[in-house]
Scaffold this motif. Sequence first.
Motif, PDB file in Angstrom:
ATOM      1  N   GLY A  41      -1.222  -1.986   8.919  1.00  0.00           N
ATOM      2  CA  GLY A  41       0.207  -2.272   8.998  1.00  0.00           C
ATOM      3  C   GLY A  41       1.017  -1.348   8.108  1.00  0.00           C
ATOM      4  N   PRO A  42       2.253  -1.742   7.743  1.00  0.00           N
ATOM      5  CA  PRO A  42       3.171  -0.847   7.032  1.00  0.00           C
ATOM      6  C   PRO A  42       2.599  -0.254   5.754  1.00  0.00           C
ATOM      7  CG  PRO A  42       4.316  -2.819   7.763  1.00  0.00           C
ATOM      8  CD  PRO A  42       2.854  -3.049   8.037  1.00  0.00           C
ATOM      9  N   VAL A  43       2.802   1.060   5.606  1.00  0.00           N
ATOM     10  CA  VAL A  43       2.365   1.793   4.425  1.00  0.00           C
ATOM     11  C   VAL A  43       3.571   2.549   3.874  1.00  0.00           C
ATOM     12  CG1 VAL A  43       0.928   3.709   3.601  1.00  0.00           C
ATOM     13  CG2 VAL A  43      -0.023   2.034   5.204  1.00  0.00           C
ATOM     14  N   PHE A  44       3.740   2.526   2.561  1.00  0.00           N
ATOM     15  CA  PHE A  44       4.856   3.201   1.916  1.00  0.00           C
ATOM     16  C   PHE A  44       4.441   4.604   1.481  1.00  0.00           C
ATOM     17  CE2 PHE A  44       5.428  -1.300   1.502  1.00  0.00           C
ATOM     18  CZ  PHE A  44       6.793  -1.507   1.708  1.00  0.00           C
ATOM     19  N   LEU A  45       5.426   5.485   1.370  1.00  0.00           N
ATOM     20  CA  LEU A  45       5.178   6.850   0.898  1.00  0.00           C
ATOM     21  C   LEU A  45       5.925   7.040  -0.409  1.00  0.00           C
ATOM     22  CD1 LEU A  45       3.931   9.649   1.460  1.00  0.00           C
ATOM     23  CD2 LEU A  45       6.069  10.267   2.581  1.00  0.00           C
ATOM     24  N   PRO A  94       0.845  -1.209   0.000  1.00  0.00           N
ATOM     25  CA  PRO A  94       0.000   0.000   0.000  1.00  0.00           C
ATOM     26  C   PRO A  94       0.875   1.253   0.000  1.00  0.00           C
ATOM     27  CG  PRO A  94      -0.031  -1.074   2.148  1.00  0.00           C
ATOM     28  CD  PRO A  94       0.689  -1.992   1.229  1.00  0.00           C
ATOM     29  N   THR A  95       0.605   2.142  -0.929  1.00  0.00           N
ATOM     30  CA  THR A  95       1.494   3.291  -1.134  1.00  0.00           C
ATOM     31  C   THR A  95       0.713   4.592  -1.179  1.00  0.00           C
ATOM     32  OG1 THR A  95       3.026   1.897  -2.401  1.00  0.00           O
ATOM     33  CG2 THR A  95       3.247   4.282  -2.651  1.00  0.00           C
ATOM     34  N   ILE A  96       1.119   5.552  -0.360  1.00  0.00           N
ATOM     35  CA  ILE A  96       0.524   6.883  -0.388  1.00  0.00           C
ATOM     36  C   ILE A  96       1.099   7.648  -1.574  1.00  0.00           C
ATOM     37  CG2 ILE A  96       0.342   9.107   0.795  1.00  0.00           C
ATOM     38  CD1 ILE A  96       0.471   7.575   3.449  1.00  0.00           C
ATOM     39  N   LEU A  97       0.231   8.036  -2.509  1.00  0.00           N
ATOM     40  CA  LEU A  97       0.652   8.840  -3.647  1.00  0.00           C
ATOM     41  C   LEU A  97       0.487  10.326  -3.370  1.00  0.00           C
ATOM     42  CD1 LEU A  97      -0.861   6.806  -6.635  1.00  0.00           C
ATOM     43  CD2 LEU A  97       1.363   6.549  -5.510  1.00  0.00           C
ATOM     44  N   ARG A  98      -0.418  10.659  -2.463  1.00  0.00           N
ATOM     45  CA  ARG A  98      -0.605  12.054  -2.045  1.00  0.00           C
ATOM     46  C   ARG A  98      -1.011  12.055  -0.581  1.00  0.00           C
ATOM     47  NH1 ARG A  98      -5.514  15.422  -4.565  1.00  0.00           N
ATOM     48  NH2 ARG A  98      -6.678  14.182  -3.039  1.00  0.00           N
TER      49      ARG A  98
END
Length: 338
Positions: free
Chosen positions: A206-210, A188-192
């Motif tokens: 759990g872990p989230v990527f930026l 899961p990745t935050i794009l904004r």
Amino acid sequence: METLILKPTDIEKAAAFIQEGELVAFQTETVYGLGADATNDEAVKKIYQAKGRPSDNPLIVHIANKEQVTDYVTHIPNKAEQLMDVFWPGPLTIIMELKEGTLAPTVTAGLDSVGIRMPDSPSALRLIERSGKPLAAPSANTSGKPSPTTAQHVFHDLKGKVAAIVDDGETGVGLESTVLDLTEPEKPTILRPGGVSKEQLEQVIGPVFLDQHLVEESETPRAPGMKYTHYSPEEPVYVVAEDGRGWEHALKIFRERGEKIGLLASEELIAKYGKEAAAVYSLGPKENVREASRLLYSGLRYFETTEATVILAESYAELDIGQAFMNRLEKAAGKKYI
């Protein structure tokens, strides 16, 4: 075109405009959105025309209930289900794999994915329900300018370009939604960054990527706000870094250049340096970054009504929504620091 200012009690009239393929601006908890029927390609094209928005910048689709998601995506990942249960309605957009043929092609800018959210605004939800359509809705401003947090901001930018504005008061969050890419559910990745913080997301899944990737000119961004200059007022903006040479140095530089300084800062900093500025706008107490986030766009717009020729803005720690605040402020400044 005459632009009508409607009350929340006029939702039926606003919904009729949507059904007729027209544009309607409406309040959400984040910023005001510029809505069109997301299944009508000609209506969606009007959004790009009204805003002057690049056509390769995808739009977020707004729905009225969680059950609608299955209409537009191939499947809902388990992590998406978990996040919807906690954060919807609210300032979280989730990108999932698009179900082919369900939305206007212009909405996704040719991508095989779509960002969907359920806004936390009673009038927005009623508009979606009464129109019977999902709404493609970016911020209701001229592309690149600060996003609107009041109906007056929308009218200033889009008068004569939209059929109606539903005035339901000032927005509560003040920054756009967090955009989370779940097309790869294990990453899961935050794009904004936005109204839901990375820390809040991680408490649920759990872990989230930026994502730190800067989209190349030849690429289509997967989310709004990734590629183009955004949130910029007429006056140049400079961020005064916490670890820089200090406010005395920054103020001295622009005084010597003959600039009229606009100070966008906490009430504590304004109390200290406000007399040296031509205009000031308070972001509230320094410890309250959520209040600063709510006020950021109004502050950037405020200086267009003053004699300020340059804006010096205070930086904040990138914790909680502070990450989203600094993301927007850096884009407004073109990453210019003092």
